[in-house]
Scaffold this active site. Structure first.
Site, PDB file in Angstrom:
ATOM      1  CD  GLU A   1     -16.844  -1.368  12.249  1.00 16.92           C
ATOM      2  OE1 GLU A   1     -16.231  -2.542  12.864  1.00 16.92           O
ATOM      3  OE2 GLU A   1     -16.596  -0.375  12.743  1.00 16.92           O
TER       4      GLU A   1
ATOM      5  CB  CYS B   1     -17.843 -10.051  11.424  1.00 20.62           C
ATOM      6  SG  CYS B   1     -18.917  -9.368  12.565  1.00 20.62           S
TER       7      CYS B   1
HETATM    8  P1  NAD Z   1     -19.305  -7.815   0.341  1.00 22.23           P
HETATM    9  O1  NAD Z   1     -17.896  -7.015   0.745  1.00 22.23           O
HETATM   10  O2  NAD Z   1     -19.407  -8.739  -0.750  1.00 22.23           O
HETATM   11  O3  NAD Z   1     -20.406  -6.709   0.196  1.00 22.23           O
HETATM   12  C1  NAD Z   1     -20.915  -5.928   1.440  1.00 22.23           C
HETATM   13  C2  NAD Z   1     -21.463  -4.676   0.653  1.00 22.23           C
HETATM   14  O4  NAD Z   1     -20.610  -3.983  -0.071  1.00 22.23           O
HETATM   15  C3  NAD Z   1     -22.652  -4.902  -0.229  1.00 22.23           C
HETATM   16  O5  NAD Z   1     -23.793  -4.267  -0.213  1.00 22.23           O
HETATM   17  C4  NAD Z   1     -22.123  -4.896  -1.502  1.00 22.23           C
HETATM   18  O6  NAD Z   1     -23.303  -4.687  -2.711  1.00 22.23           O
HETATM   19  C5  NAD Z   1     -21.361  -3.739  -1.515  1.00 22.23           C
HETATM   20  N1  NAD Z   1     -20.454  -3.519  -2.353  1.00 22.23           N
HETATM   21  C6  NAD Z   1     -19.623  -4.579  -3.406  1.00 22.23           C
HETATM   22  N2  NAD Z   1     -18.682  -4.177  -3.754  1.00 22.23           N
HETATM   23  C7  NAD Z   1     -18.580  -2.715  -3.903  1.00 22.23           C
HETATM   24  C8  NAD Z   1     -17.957  -1.621  -4.198  1.00 22.23           C
HETATM   25  N3  NAD Z   1     -16.911  -1.867  -5.244  1.00 22.23           N
HETATM   26  N4  NAD Z   1     -17.945  -0.417  -3.703  1.00 22.23           N
HETATM   27  C9  NAD Z   1     -18.832  -0.258  -2.991  1.00 22.23           C
HETATM   28  N5  NAD Z   1     -19.758  -1.281  -2.221  1.00 22.23           N
HETATM   29  C10 NAD Z   1     -19.675  -2.493  -2.735  1.00 22.23           C
HETATM   30  O7  NAD Z   1     -19.503  -8.553   1.795  1.00 22.23           O
HETATM   31  P2  NAD Z   1     -20.704  -9.614   1.894  1.00 22.23           P
HETATM   32  O8  NAD Z   1     -20.478 -10.783   1.479  1.00 22.23           O
HETATM   33  O9  NAD Z   1     -21.892  -9.006   1.862  1.00 22.23           O
HETATM   34  O10 NAD Z   1     -20.664  -9.854   3.652  1.00 22.23           O
HETATM   35  C11 NAD Z   1     -19.627 -10.716   4.272  1.00 22.23           C
HETATM   36  C12 NAD Z   1     -18.515 -10.227   4.976  1.00 22.23           C
HETATM   37  O11 NAD Z   1     -18.747  -9.169   5.736  1.00 22.23           O
HETATM   38  C13 NAD Z   1     -17.598 -10.914   5.927  1.00 22.23           C
HETATM   39  O12 NAD Z   1     -16.169 -10.761   5.366  1.00 22.23           O
HETATM   40  C14 NAD Z   1     -17.997 -10.585   7.187  1.00 22.23           C
HETATM   41  O13 NAD Z   1     -17.002 -11.067   7.965  1.00 22.23           O
HETATM   42  C15 NAD Z   1     -17.995  -9.177   6.992  1.00 22.23           C
HETATM   43  N6  NAD Z   1     -18.617  -8.762   8.107  1.00 22.23           N
HETATM   44  C16 NAD Z   1     -17.971  -7.830   8.982  1.00 22.23           C
HETATM   45  C17 NAD Z   1     -18.701  -7.200  10.312  1.00 22.23           C
HETATM   46  C18 NAD Z   1     -17.808  -6.390  11.064  1.00 22.23           C
HETATM   47  O14 NAD Z   1     -18.624  -5.659  12.113  1.00 22.23           O
HETATM   48  N7  NAD Z   1     -16.700  -6.318  10.964  1.00 22.23           N
HETATM   49  C19 NAD Z   1     -20.082  -7.538  10.424  1.00 22.23           C
HETATM   50  C20 NAD Z   1     -20.655  -8.195   9.524  1.00 22.23           C
HETATM   51  C21 NAD Z   1     -20.004  -8.797   8.366  1.00 22.23           C
END
Ligand code: NAD
Length: 480
Positions: A218, A252
Site C-alpha cells: 500500500e 496517502c
Molecule cells: P517509508 O517508506 O519511509 O517507511 C515506512 C516503513 O518502512 C517504516 O516503518 C520504515 O522504517 C520501513 N522501512 C524503510 N526502509 C525499509 C527497507 N529497506 N525495508 C523494510 N522496511 C523499511 O514511509 P513513511 O515516510 O513512513 O510513510 C509515508 C508514505 O506512506 C507516503 O508515501 C504515504 O503515501 C504512504 N502511505 C500509504 C498508505 C496506503 O494505504 N496506500 C497509507 C499511509 C501512508
C-alpha cells in the site's frame, strides 16, 4: 515525536519470528471460534484503552484530538467486520466435479494461513495501519510481527502489549527500529504486508522476490479531485478542504490535486479560500478546538516548503496560507498551477491544495490520469451517469463520488492502489484471503486396486483411458 534509536538486529528478529512460528500451529488449530474469542477480547481492550492510545498518538504525531481518537475504534470496527465475514471466507469449499471423469473424486478446497506475516508500517496513522492488516492475518490463523515507523513506535508497542495483557496466545509481536529492522522482517516472514512510500515498497518487493515470498504493498498517492460545473459547489468545497488538510495533509489518500471545470472555477476558489482561512491551526492538546496540527517531522516540512516555492517560481499564486513556523504549516491554496510543477506531480504529503482550471470532463480525466500514482480519486457532479463515466475512465483503485476517501471506511470494499500506488489490496474479502493459501484435498469415493491411468500401460487400458479423456474433454452434448 521522537525517533526511536533501538534497532532490532537481524538476529533478534530471527529469534522473535522463530518464537512466533513455534506458537502459530496451536493458534491455527484453535479454529475460527477459538481465535474469535481472543479477537473479541482484544477489541474490548482497545476500546477500554482508546483514550490512553489517543493521548499517546497525539504526543507522537501532533494529530488533532479528533484524528487521534479515530484510530482505536477504527481498528475495533475492522475486527467486528472480519469476525462476521471470516466464516464465509475461511470455511471449506466442496467443489462439484467439472467432468464425468472426476466424479469418483471428492474435491475440497481448504484455506490455510501463511505461518508468519510481517507488517511494516508508516507514521501517519501508526495504530490503525499497524493493526487493520494484522487483524485479518490473526483471524486467518497466522502469527504476526509489526515493525512500526521509527518516528512513532510507542503507541503501537502499547497496543501490542495489550494483546499480551489480555492473556492471548503469543502470536503477535512488535519489532523496534528503522529500515534495517524492516528489512530483517522481510528476510524472515512468510508474507510481507507493507504500507509506506513507493521507494521503500520497491526495495521490499525486490527482497521478497529474491526470497519468493508473497507481498502486498500500500504505497504513495497523488489523489485528484474533479469538480464538474453542475456539482453542488458548497459540498465540493467543504469536501476538498477537509480532504486536503485532514491530518495536516499527511494521508496517502489526501486530496493533492484539484481540477475544476471553468464555469465553476471562480465560485469554487472563493469558497475554498474562505473555508481554509477559517481553519484553526496550532499545536493540539486533548481538546476539539483545533482543525489542523503540525507536521510530523522537519523532513515533511522541507518537502512542503519546496513544493510551494517551486509552484510560486513557476507562476502559481498563493491564495491563502504559505507561511511556515517550525512544524506548523498554514493550510495553503495554490491557484494557476500546471503539470510542470512538483506540487502536481510528486507526493506532497502536507497541507497544500493546488487547483487547476479545466475545459471539460475529458480534460479533467486526462490530467487526473497524468500521474504515476493511482490510489484513489473523487468526482463531484449532480449527474450520476457522468460520475460513473468519469469513474470508468480514471486509473485509480477507488473513486469517491461527491465524497472524499469515503472508501477508507467501507470495510467491505477492497482498498488497492493502482500503478505505483501499490500491489494487492487490503480490506474486503481479499484483505483476509491474501493471508491464506488454497489447499486442494482430493479423496477417491471408490478405491479399486489401481486406477485406469496407473501402471502398467497397455493398449487396452491406456487406449480406453485416452478415449474417455477425449470424450470428456470435448464437453457434454450441451457444451457443443
Ligand atoms: P517509508 O517508506 O519511509 O517507511 C515506512 C516503513 O518502512 C517504516 O516503518 C520504515 O522504517 C520501513 N522501512 C524503510 N526502509 C525499509 C527497507 N529497506 N525495508 C523494510 N522496511 C523499511 O514511509 P513513511 O515516510 O513512513 O510513510 C509515508 C508514505 O506512506 C507516503 O508515501 C504515504 O503515501 C504512504 N502511505 C500509504 C498508505 C496506503 O494505504 N496506500 C497509507 C499511509 C501512508
Amino acid at each position: 515525536m521522537t525517533t526511536e534509536t533501538t534497532v532490532a538486529s537481524a538476529l533478534d528478529v530471527s529469534a522473535l519470528v522463530a518464537d512466533l512460528r513455534a506458537a502459530q500451529p496451536a493458534w491455527e488449530s484453535l479454529g475460527l471460534e477459538g481465535r474469535g474469542y481472543w479477537l473479541r477480547r482484544y477489541r474490548t481492550w482497545l476500546l477500554d484503552h482508546a483514550d490512553e492510545l489517543a493521548r499517546s498518538l497525539q504526543e507522537e504525531t501532533g494529530k488533532t484530538w479528533v484524528e487521534a481518537n479515530i484510530e482505536a475504534p477504527y481498528v475495533a470496527d475492522v475486527i467486528t467486520y472480519y469476525l462476521r465475514r471470516a466464516p464465509h471466507l475461511l470455511g471449506e469449499r466442496r467443489h462439484r466435479a467439472h467432468s464425468p471423469l472426476t466424479l469418483p473424486k471428492r474435491q475440497v478446497e481448504v484455506r490455510r494461513p501463511f505461518p508468519v506475516v510481517g507488517n511494516i508500517t508508516p507514521w501517519n496513522f501508526p495504530l490503525a495501519l499497524s493493526l487493520i492488516d494484522v487483524v485479518p492475518a490473526l483471524i486467518a490463523g497466522s502469527a504476526a510481527v509489526v515493525k512500526p515507523s521509527e518516528l512513532t513506535p510507542n503507541t503501537v508497542r502499547t497496543a501490542i502489549d495489550g494483546w499480551a495483557a489480555i492473556g492471548a496466545p503469543p502470536v503477535l509481536a512488535c519489532v523496534s527500529g528503522a529500515g534495517e529492522s524492516g528489512a530483517a522482517v522481510v528476510d524472515e516472514v512468510d508474507f510481507v504486508q507493507f504500507t509506506g512510500s513507493t521507494r521503500t515498497g520497491r526495495a521490499i518487493a525486490q527482497r521478497a522476490g529474491e526470497r519468493l515470498v508473497p507481498y502486498s504493498l500500500e504505497l504513495g498517492g497523488k489523489d485528484p479531485l474533479i469538480v464538474l460545473a453542475d456539482a453542488d459547489i458548497e459540498r465540493a468545497a467543504n469536501a476538498a478542504v477537509w480532504g486536503a488538510f485532514c491530518n495536516a495533509g499527511q494521508m496517502c489518500t489526501s486530496v493533492e490535486r484539484v481540477y475544476v471545470e471553468a464555469a465553476a472555477y471562480d465560485d469554487f476558489l472563493t469558497r475554498v479560500v474562505a473555508k481554509t482561512r477559517a481553519l484553526r491551526v496550532g499545536t493540539p492538546g486533548p481538546d476539539f478546538n483545533l482543525d489542523v496540527g503540525p507536521l510530523v517531522s522537519d523532513a515533511q516540512v522541507e518537502i512542503v516548503s519546496r513544493h510551494i516555492a517551486d509552484a510560486v517560481d513557476k507562476g502559481a499564486r498563493v491564495l491563502v496560507g504559505g507561511s511556515i513556523s517550525g512544524k506548523l504549516v498554514q493550510p495553503t491554496v495554490l491557484a494557476d498551477v500546471d503539470h510542470t510543477m512538483n506540487c502536481m506531480r510528486e507526493e506532497t504529503f502536507g497541507p497544500t491544495m493546488p487547483i487547476m482550471k479545466v475545459d471539460d470532463l475529458a480534460h479533467a480525466v486526462a490530467l487526473a490520469n497524468d500521474s504515476e500514482y493511482g490510489l484513489s480519486a473523487s468526482v463531484f457532479t449532480r449527474d450520476a451517469r457522468r460520475a460513473r463515466e468519469v469513474a470508468s475512465r480514471l486509473e485509480a483503485g477507488a473513486v469517491n463520488v461527491n465524497d472524499v476517501f469515503a472508501n477508507l471506511f467501507t470495510a467491505t470494499l477492497p482498498m488497492s492502489g493502482w500503478k505505483k500506488s501499490g500491489i494487492g489490496a487490503r480490506m474486503g474479502d481479499h484483505g483476509l484471503l491474501k493471508y491464506t493459501r488454497s489447499q486442494a484435498v482430493v479423496t477417491p469415493r471408490i478405491t479399486p486396486r489401481r486406477e485406469l491411468q496407473w501402471y502398467p500401460y497397455s493398449r487396452l487400458r491406456s487406449g480406453l483411458m485416452l478415449r474417455a479423456l477425449r470424450w470428456a474433454a470435448g464437453g457434454l452434448p450441451g457444451d457443443r
